[in-house]
Design a protein around this motif. Structure first.
Motif, PDB file in Angstrom:
ATOM      1  N   TRP A 153       1.002  13.205 -28.147  1.00  0.00           N
ATOM      2  CA  TRP A 153      -0.055  12.625 -28.974  1.00  0.00           C
ATOM      3  C   TRP A 153      -0.506  11.318 -28.352  1.00  0.00           C
ATOM      4  CZ3 TRP A 153       5.008  13.259 -30.919  1.00  0.00           C
ATOM      5  CH2 TRP A 153       5.782  12.093 -30.976  1.00  0.00           C
ATOM      6  N   MET A 154      -1.629  10.816 -28.817  1.00  0.00           N
ATOM      7  CA  MET A 154      -2.200   9.571 -28.329  1.00  0.00           C
ATOM      8  C   MET A 154      -1.817   8.420 -29.257  1.00  0.00           C
ATOM      9  SD  MET A 154      -5.936  11.266 -27.568  1.00  0.00           S
ATOM     10  CE  MET A 154      -5.757  12.359 -28.994  1.00  0.00           C
ATOM     11  N   GLU A 155      -1.638   7.253 -28.687  1.00  0.00           N
ATOM     12  CA  GLU A 155      -1.343   6.044 -29.443  1.00  0.00           C
ATOM     13  C   GLU A 155      -2.520   5.089 -29.340  1.00  0.00           C
ATOM     14  OE1 GLU A 155       1.289   5.436 -31.240  1.00  0.00           O
ATOM     15  OE2 GLU A 155       2.890   6.784 -30.565  1.00  0.00           O
ATOM     16  N   SER A 156      -2.801   4.375 -30.430  1.00  0.00           N
ATOM     17  CA  SER A 156      -3.950   3.472 -30.443  1.00  0.00           C
ATOM     18  C   SER A 156      -3.805   2.328 -29.451  1.00  0.00           C
ATOM     19  CB  SER A 156      -4.159   2.904 -31.847  1.00  0.00           C
ATOM     20  OG  SER A 156      -2.995   2.236 -32.309  1.00  0.00           O
ATOM     21  N   ALA A 157      -2.598   2.042 -28.994  1.00  0.00           N
ATOM     22  CA  ALA A 157      -2.400   0.975 -28.017  1.00  0.00           C
ATOM     23  C   ALA A 157      -2.846   1.373 -26.623  1.00  0.00           C
ATOM     24  CB  ALA A 157      -0.928   0.568 -27.981  1.00  0.00           C
ATOM     25  N   SER A 158      -3.127   2.643 -26.401  1.00  0.00           N
ATOM     26  CA  SER A 158      -3.541   3.101 -25.077  1.00  0.00           C
ATOM     27  C   SER A 158      -4.838   2.433 -24.652  1.00  0.00           C
ATOM     28  CB  SER A 158      -3.725   4.617 -25.077  1.00  0.00           C
ATOM     29  OG  SER A 158      -4.311   5.048 -23.862  1.00  0.00           O
ATOM     30  N   THR A 159      -4.891   2.008 -23.414  1.00  0.00           N
ATOM     31  CA  THR A 159      -6.120   1.412 -22.880  1.00  0.00           C
ATOM     32  C   THR A 159      -7.126   2.485 -22.472  1.00  0.00           C
ATOM     33  OG1 THR A 159      -5.166   1.329 -20.653  1.00  0.00           O
ATOM     34  CG2 THR A 159      -4.896  -0.625 -22.054  1.00  0.00           C
ATOM     35  N   GLU A 160      -6.728   3.749 -22.576  1.00  0.00           N
ATOM     36  CA  GLU A 160      -7.609   4.846 -22.171  1.00  0.00           C
ATOM     37  C   GLU A 160      -7.733   5.890 -23.273  1.00  0.00           C
ATOM     38  OE1 GLU A 160      -6.053   6.414 -18.497  1.00  0.00           O
ATOM     39  OE2 GLU A 160      -7.023   4.846 -17.325  1.00  0.00           O
ATOM     40  N   ILE A 161      -7.629   5.462 -24.510  1.00  0.00           N
ATOM     41  CA  ILE A 161      -7.559   6.446 -25.593  1.00  0.00           C
ATOM     42  C   ILE A 161      -8.830   7.266 -25.724  1.00  0.00           C
ATOM     43  CG2 ILE A 161      -8.313   4.848 -27.409  1.00  0.00           C
ATOM     44  CD1 ILE A 161      -6.239   6.329 -29.229  1.00  0.00           C
ATOM     45  N   THR A 162      -9.999   6.686 -25.434  1.00  0.00           N
ATOM     46  CA  THR A 162     -11.230   7.469 -25.509  1.00  0.00           C
ATOM     47  C   THR A 162     -11.239   8.543 -24.432  1.00  0.00           C
ATOM     48  OG1 THR A 162     -12.488   5.643 -26.463  1.00  0.00           O
ATOM     49  CG2 THR A 162     -13.748   7.390 -25.417  1.00  0.00           C
ATOM     50  N   ARG A 163     -10.841   8.181 -23.203  1.00  0.00           N
ATOM     51  CA  ARG A 163     -10.750   9.187 -22.134  1.00  0.00           C
ATOM     52  C   ARG A 163      -9.751  10.272 -22.496  1.00  0.00           C
ATOM     53  NH1 ARG A 163      -7.233  10.934 -19.023  1.00  0.00           N
ATOM     54  NH2 ARG A 163      -5.749   9.286 -19.547  1.00  0.00           N
ATOM     55  N   GLU A 164      -8.626   9.863 -23.071  1.00  0.00           N
ATOM     56  CA  GLU A 164      -7.594  10.826 -23.442  1.00  0.00           C
ATOM     57  C   GLU A 164      -8.123  11.826 -24.458  1.00  0.00           C
ATOM     58  OE1 GLU A 164      -3.913   7.645 -22.775  1.00  0.00           O
ATOM     59  OE2 GLU A 164      -4.412   8.357 -24.786  1.00  0.00           O
ATOM     60  N   PHE A 165      -8.835  11.325 -25.450  1.00  0.00           N
ATOM     61  CA  PHE A 165      -9.350  12.230 -26.470  1.00  0.00           C
ATOM     62  C   PHE A 165     -10.446  13.122 -25.915  1.00  0.00           C
ATOM     63  CE2 PHE A 165     -11.755  13.715 -30.086  1.00  0.00           C
ATOM     64  CZ  PHE A 165     -10.751  14.123 -30.940  1.00  0.00           C
ATOM     65  N   GLN A 166     -11.318  12.562 -25.091  1.00  0.00           N
ATOM     66  CA  GLN A 166     -12.369  13.384 -24.507  1.00  0.00           C
ATOM     67  C   GLN A 166     -11.772  14.510 -23.676  1.00  0.00           C
ATOM     68  OE1 GLN A 166     -14.580  10.326 -22.507  1.00  0.00           O
ATOM     69  NE2 GLN A 166     -15.979  10.011 -24.218  1.00  0.00           N
ATOM     70  N   CYS A 167     -10.674  14.233 -23.016  1.00  0.00           N
ATOM     71  CA  CYS A 167      -9.988  15.243 -22.219  1.00  0.00           C
ATOM     72  C   CYS A 167      -9.402  16.329 -23.104  1.00  0.00           C
ATOM     73  CB  CYS A 167      -8.883  14.590 -21.379  1.00  0.00           C
ATOM     74  SG  CYS A 167      -7.815  15.763 -20.505  1.00  0.00           S
ATOM     75  N   VAL A 168      -8.629  15.939 -24.114  1.00  0.00           N
ATOM     76  CA  VAL A 168      -7.904  16.927 -24.920  1.00  0.00           C
ATOM     77  C   VAL A 168      -8.820  17.646 -25.911  1.00  0.00           C
ATOM     78  CG1 VAL A 168      -7.184  15.416 -26.820  1.00  0.00           C
ATOM     79  CG2 VAL A 168      -5.675  17.268 -26.059  1.00  0.00           C
ATOM     80  N   ALA A 169      -9.937  17.011 -26.293  1.00  0.00           N
ATOM     81  CA  ALA A 169     -10.868  17.649 -27.222  1.00  0.00           C
ATOM     82  C   ALA A 169     -11.623  18.803 -26.575  1.00  0.00           C
ATOM     83  CB  ALA A 169     -11.854  16.639 -27.785  1.00  0.00           C
ATOM     84  N   ASP A 170     -11.647  18.833 -25.241  1.00  0.00           N
ATOM     85  CA  ASP A 170     -12.193  19.983 -24.523  1.00  0.00           C
ATOM     86  C   ASP A 170     -11.079  21.016 -24.453  1.00  0.00           C
ATOM     87  OD1 ASP A 170     -13.743  21.677 -23.051  1.00  0.00           O
ATOM     88  OD2 ASP A 170     -13.611  20.544 -21.188  1.00  0.00           O
ATOM     89  N   LEU A 171     -10.860  21.673 -25.564  1.00  0.00           N
ATOM     90  CA  LEU A 171      -9.626  22.403 -25.824  1.00  0.00           C
ATOM     91  C   LEU A 171      -9.297  23.470 -24.793  1.00  0.00           C
ATOM     92  CD1 LEU A 171     -10.029  22.893 -29.672  1.00  0.00           C
ATOM     93  CD2 LEU A 171      -8.465  21.329 -28.535  1.00  0.00           C
TER      94      LEU A 171
END
Length: 319
Positions: A153-171
């Motif tokens: 899972w992603m943590e809000s402290a990540s400096t790349e959380i938007t990139r992480e979500f964009q990656c994983v949301a492309d299921l």
């Protein structure tokens, strides 16, 4: 809290990334059937970017999705932590919705959560709408998403959380055991399975925190179709069991209120999903957003309202 003006500004600011499907300034019905809708306000947001670096578009204090500390602590909520599960239908017809989630909705949601007074952090997990298997995704269609958390899972402290979500949301659903004959369109059921054994004690172990509010976002352009068949109350009870108290769970269901050709293409009537939302709505913990109206960012408004109210009544799980 009125986020519509801000969402409109956000939508306009990143229009080059994804079409927003309509003006945020129009009044639309939101929430579960029978719940009062929010009124459109229109207008332009003040922040220069989605993480508030150019201003405080929500007026809720400093903070940011890259490890921010939330608001100033005034009117402190009863909860300081939020665990979010996004369960997305990964059928081919969901392309526009997934783009909107990754480019518009999640960045806005991440920013808004950490600007809520008293919220210190959140974590977010993504799963498709097939509960076989019900492990959280750590990769997208392009490959491994390399979460900084080192967890599924992603943590809000990540400096790349938007990139992480964009990656994983492309299921990437290459490992699913569903047949694709409607059994892969049960997002709420998949979220429930992810939060109960065996997955809660193995692949997804450690995600749920006793001190955190659980938020489930279930999205489909068809309907919740549990296999084996379960009624909405049974799915409700499974989600509540994961937290021990109905006051500690918020459900945002996104689907068609009726069959339509909407902003993101066609959608069937999500009757079961609406009924499931209604089982939470009596406690003010459930909201339904009509996919036919588009503007998933406006569904964010309802979710944040429910989250704020739920935080004030959060019941910590006894140690």
């Amino acid at each position: 809290m009125d986020l519509r003006a801000w969402c409109a500004g956000l939508c306009a600011g990143i229009l080059g990334l994804v079409a927003c499907g309509g003006s945020s300034g129009e009044g639309q019905s939101s929430g579960s059937p029978g719940a009062s809708g929010s009124e459109g306000v229109g207008g332009q947001g003040q922040g220069e970017d989605i993480f508030g670096q150019g201003g405080d578009p929500l007026g809720l204090g400093s903070g940011g999705a890259n490890g921010g500390t939330g608001g100033d602590g005034s009117n402190r909520s009863g909860c300081e932590h939020i665990d979010v599960v996004f369960a997305l239908d990964n059928s081919q017809s969901m392309t526009e919705e997934k783009e909107s989630m990754s480019e518009v909705v999640f960045p806005a949601f991440a920013q808004a959560l950490l600007q809520m007074s008293g919220i210190k952090d959140f974590r977010a997990a993504v799963i498709d709408a097939c509960p076989r298997p019900a492990n959280f995704h750590t990769s997208g269609a392009a490959g491994d998403c390399s979460f900084q958390s080192g967890k599924p899972w992603m943590e809000s402290a990540s400096t790349e959380i938007t990139r992480e979500f964009q990656c994983v949301a492309d299921l990437d659903s290459s490992d699913v055991e569903c047949s694709g004959d409607s059994d892969d369109e049960q997002p709420a059921s998949a979220a429930a399975a992810a939060l109960e054994p065996p997955f809660s004690t193995s692949e997804n172990a450690g995600f749920l925190r006793d001190e955190a509010l659980l938020v489930v976002v279930a999205i489909t352009d068809e309907d919740e179709q549990p296999v084996p068949r379960q009624d909405p109350q049974a799915i409700h009870d499974r989600l509540v069991a994961a937290k021990g108290d109905a006051k500690n769970v918020v459900l945002l269901g996104i689907g068609g209120r009726s069959e339509c050709q909407g902003a993101y293409g066609s959608a069937d009537e999500a009757e079961t999903l609406q009924q499931l939302v209604d089982t939470f709505a009596d406690d003010g913990r459930g909201f339904f957003w009509d996919l036919c109206e588009g503007r998933l960012e406006d569904g964010l408004t309802n979710a944040l309202t429910a989250i704020e109210e739920a935080c004030t009544e959060f019941v910590p799980i006894p140690k």
